[in-house]
Every structure is written in structure tokens, then in C-alpha cells.
Design an enzyme around this catalytic site. Structure first.
Site, mmCIF file in Angstrom:
data_model
loop_
_atom_site.group_PDB
_atom_site.id
_atom_site.type_symbol
_atom_site.label_atom_id
_atom_site.label_comp_id
_atom_site.label_asym_id
_atom_site.label_seq_id
_atom_site.Cartn_x
_atom_site.Cartn_y
_atom_site.Cartn_z
ATOM 1 N N LYS A 124 3.579 31.951 11.018
ATOM 2 C CA LYS A 124 4.021 32.070 9.612
ATOM 3 C C LYS A 124 5.523 31.794 9.490
ATOM 4 O O LYS A 124 6.219 31.687 10.487
ATOM 5 C CB LYS A 124 3.697 33.467 9.093
ATOM 6 C CG LYS A 124 2.265 33.943 9.354
ATOM 7 C CD LYS A 124 1.236 33.321 8.452
ATOM 8 C CE LYS A 124 -0.134 33.953 8.724
ATOM 9 N NZ LYS A 124 -1.206 33.341 7.964
HETATM 10 C C1 LIG Z 1 -2.517 34.281 8.038
HETATM 11 C C2 LIG Z 1 -3.315 34.545 6.826
HETATM 12 C C3 LIG Z 1 -3.926 35.781 6.592
HETATM 13 C C4 LIG Z 1 -4.043 36.902 7.569
HETATM 14 O O1 LIG Z 1 -3.024 37.212 8.348
HETATM 15 P P1 LIG Z 1 -3.193 37.958 9.749
HETATM 16 O O2 LIG Z 1 -1.837 38.556 9.901
HETATM 17 O O3 LIG Z 1 -3.503 36.929 10.768
HETATM 18 O O4 LIG Z 1 -4.230 38.996 9.626
HETATM 19 C C5 LIG Z 1 -4.583 35.966 5.390
HETATM 20 N N1 LIG Z 1 -4.666 34.994 4.475
HETATM 21 C C6 LIG Z 1 -4.120 33.793 4.674
HETATM 22 C C7 LIG Z 1 -4.268 32.766 3.608
HETATM 23 C C8 LIG Z 1 -3.449 33.510 5.863
HETATM 24 O O5 LIG Z 1 -2.943 32.293 6.069
#
Ligand SMILES: *Cc1c(COP(=O)(O)O)cnc(C)c1O
Length: 384
Positions: free
Chosen positions: A193
Site C-alpha cells: 500500500k
Molecule cells: C488491501 C485491501 C484490503 C484489505 O487490506 P488487508 O490489510 O490486506 O486486510 C481491503 N480492500 C481493498 C480494496 C484492498 O486493496
């Protein structure tokens, strides 16, 4: 190495789909946590939450152990109950629909806008039934949804709105930060991210009732002031450790640099790939006053064999992925009755998206190499 790099020579650094950007500041703050003896529920978690509130101009932030944990607690706090329906997008990472299933409620998919790949507000109303409780929007790939249109429907029909902003930290819609535009929003800090804590997430909200419930849900259902062994409601352990929070504090201090680096790489892709036959490049919508680049996803002409492109790129040391397969076509959704043909725009667009390697530390040499390889693979596939 001497001399100009030829377009066929692999850059020295291997090219990865994504990569975190960790500096000495993160190392220093993690060391402070380790030396402090307070490894959970300390001042780094509180500081991280304050930073989030300031950044997004929201009243409350509750740090949690993942984006998925954040979505799960947010839907409960927003009032979701068994058998309720939630309208959401089929073009997303599965967690945005799974959080509804966790509560034995039903995700109802509205098709997407082919321009932005986000839920199409014009298709939401037709999905509403007496059991509809809320809407979960996803700012997919860092591009904000048309929130004014979504909020207008939600207000008129008495629905909650949760922003899954897990891919969009820093993005702005009509000058306002995503994360401040619904009843609650969730950000995620997995390693790919815009900022990372390793694993982690945060729920932000201007509603004190939602934030208080999320805080209790993350902490085994305790209320503030409760003793360790008193539990007011069914809760979870969704806490973020101090080690993770410390990384988050350092990353947020560096946020503008991290976002600027990603924007530089995105611009580098756009510059090199514009005009390439058979490719459509990502564009900011007119309502997007700031794009936050999560990934760089191009769309192939429908005539191009995407699997072949992915394999050929892989042979040349360039990873690429088909982001996202539609959620409603995942095996466990098919088992519950979903099938092809029900969400034609999502299915058509998802069949031709291609995510290229993307992170803020990509060099011009790596961009040159990836783009030259992609162009060559496309040219060859046209000839064959
Ligand atoms: C990464 C992501 C999540 C979840 O994040 P995690 O920290 O991996 O649980 C949820 N929704 C979207 C659209 C994402 O890209």
C-alpha cells in the site's frame, strides 16, 4: 556498469510487483518501541491515530491489525446484522465483500463505471431492497468514487456508507480527502500500500458512536474503563501492536514524499506508454482532484491475449498481474449462485486489465525496461 543501458538488458535491481519504502526513521522508532517495554497499546498507537485524524480532518481514528479487520469492525459498528444486504462493487479486492459475509449478511453487486472502474452510482438504486442496510464503496487503484452521488442516494434511502479506502490514502475527491466522505472509512497498511506497517489498518470516522464501537470490537469487546476480564459485547483481537504503529508513525511523517515518488513513477509510465497501440492508460476522473497511485493498471485492447502478455513479460523478468478478477466469479461466490453474464461491464473490463510493476522507488532504467518489453510483446502479438 558502463555505457547506456540497451532496451534489452535487464536492470541490475530485480523488478518486483511492489516494494515497501523503509528508511532509517522507521528503524529508529521500532528500536524505541523495543527499548520501551510497551509493545501494545502505547503512545505510538495513539500518535498514529492522531496523525490520521489530522491528515484526513476527521474526528476519530482507531488503528487495527489489518484493513480486513477494519472493514469487519466498521460494518458491525455501522449497524450491519445477519441477512441484511449491502450494495458494493464486484471489481475490488475480496475483503470489501467478505466483511459482509463475515456477519452472515449479503453483498449485492452493482456494476461499475468503465471510466473509473469504481461502482457506478447510477446502478445502485436498482439494487436496493427492503433489506438493504448500507453501501460499501471502494476507491479502486487510488481513484475516488463519485461520493456526492453515492451519499445522495444513501441519505435519501437511509443507508450507511463505508469507504473502503484501502488503496487510496492521500487521494482527494473535489478537494476533500477520501476517508472523510462517508459514515466511516478504512485504510490498510499491507506492504504494497501507499504506506505500510507490515500488516495493519485504521478505521476513521466523524461519528463518535462508530469509532467507540470499533475501539471496543478491536479490544475483545471491552468498553473504556473496563477491567481486562470484563467484556460488554462480542469482540475480537484486532489491535495493532506498537511495533507496527511505530512504523506507521514514521511512514506518515514521510507521506508526501512517498506519494510524490509514486506519482513520479506513474507519470513516467504514462509518458513512456502514451500512444502505444493496443493500450489504454489510467486517467484521473474530473472529480479526482488528487489521484493517489496504488498500482499502475493499463487496459489491453480486447484483441490482445492477456495471458500470453503476462507469460512473455515474466520470461523477460517483468512481473505483471491481472488485477482484479471479479469478486462474484471467485469459486466460493459461484458456489452461492453467482455466475458469468450478470455484471457485464465488470466482466468485460476485468478481462483486459494488466497491473504493471509499481512502487515509489522504481528507477527510470526500470521504467525504460518494463515499457520497452511491454511494447515489444504487444508488437509481436499483433504480428502473430
Ligand atoms: C488491501 C485491501 C484490503 C484489505 O487490506 P488487508 O490489510 O490486506 O486486510 C481491503 N480492500 C481493498 C480494496 C484492498 O486493496
Amino acid at each position: 556498469m558502463k555505457g547506456a543501458m540497451t532496451l534489452t538488458s535487464l536492470p541490475t535491481e530485480p523488478i518486483t510487483m511492489s516494494a515497501p519504502d523503509i528508511s532509517d526513521r522507521e528503524r529508529e522508532l521500532v528500536r524505541q518501541v523495543l527499548d520501551s517495554g510497551t509493545l501494545s497499546g502505547g503512545h505510538f498507537t495513539a500518535q498514529f491515530e492522531r496523525q490520521m485524524c489530522r491528515l484526513l480532518d476527521v474526528g476519530h481514528a482507531v488503528a487495527v491489525s489489518s484493513g480486513t479487520a477494519g472493514l469487519h469492525s466498521a460494518v458491525i459498528a455501522a449497524g450491519l446484522r445477519e441477512s441484511d444486504e449491502v450494495i458494493t462493487t464486484p471489481f475490488s479486492f475480496v475483503a470489501s465483500a467478505n466483511c459482509v459475509l463475515f456477519e452472515r449478511a449479503v453483498p449485492v453487486f452493482a456494476d461499475i463505471d468503465p471510466e473509473t472502474l469504481n461502482i457506478d452510482p447510477a446502478r445502485i438504486e436498482a439494487c436496493i431492497t427492503p433489506r438493504t442496510r448500507g453501501i460499501i464503496v471502494v476507491h479502486v487503484f487510488g481513484q475516488p468514487c463519485d461520493m456526492d452521488a453515492v451519499n445522495e442516494i444513501a441519505r435519501r434511502r437511509g443507508l450507511f456508507v463505508i469507504e473502503d479506502a484501502c488503496e487510496a490514502l492521500g487521494a482527494e475527491y473535489k478537494g476533500r480527502p477520501v476517508g472523510s466522505l462517508g459514515d466511516a472509512a478504512v485504510f490498510a497498511f499491507y506492504a504494497n500500500k501507499q504506506i505500510t506497517t507490515g500488516e495493519g489498518g485504521v478505521v476513521v470516522s466523524n461519528r463518535g458512536d462508530i469509532a467507540a464501537q470499533v475501539a471496543s470490537l478491536r479490544n475483545q469487546g471491552r468498553d473504556p474503563g473496563d477491567s481486562w476480564l470484563r467484556h460488554v459485547r462480542l469482540g475480537f483481537n484486532y489491535r495493532l501492536s506498537e511495533l507496527h504503529a511505530a512504523i506507521g508513525v514514521a511512514q506518515l511523517e514521510r507521506l508526501e514524499t512517498l506519494l510524490a515518488n509514486r506519482a513520479r513513477v506513474a507519470a513516467g509510465y504514462t509518458q513512456r506508454l502514451s500512444g502505444v497501440d493496443g493500450l489504454e492508460l489510467p486517467r484521473a476522473a474530473s472529480t479526482t482532484t488528487r489521484m493517489s497511485w496504488f498500482v499502475y493498471v493499463v487496459r489491453l485492447s480486447p484483441r490482445v491475449d492477456r495471458d500470453h502478455v503476462i507469460l512473455s513479460l515474466q520470461e523477460r523478468g517483468v512481473p505483471a498481474r491481472a488485477y482484479f478478477p471479479p469478486i462474484h466469479l471467485q469459486p466460493y461466490f459461484r458456489e452461492s449462485g453467482h455466475s458469468e453474464g450478470t455484471l457485464p461491464i465488470t466482466e468485460r473490463e476485468a478481462a483486459r486489465t494488466l497491473a504493471l510493476p509499481f512502487h515509489g522507488r522504481m528507477t527510470d532504467g526500470q521504467l525504460d525496461y518494463v515499457c520497452a518489453q511491454l511494447q515489444d510483446v504487444l508488437e509481436r502479438s499483433r504480428m502473430s
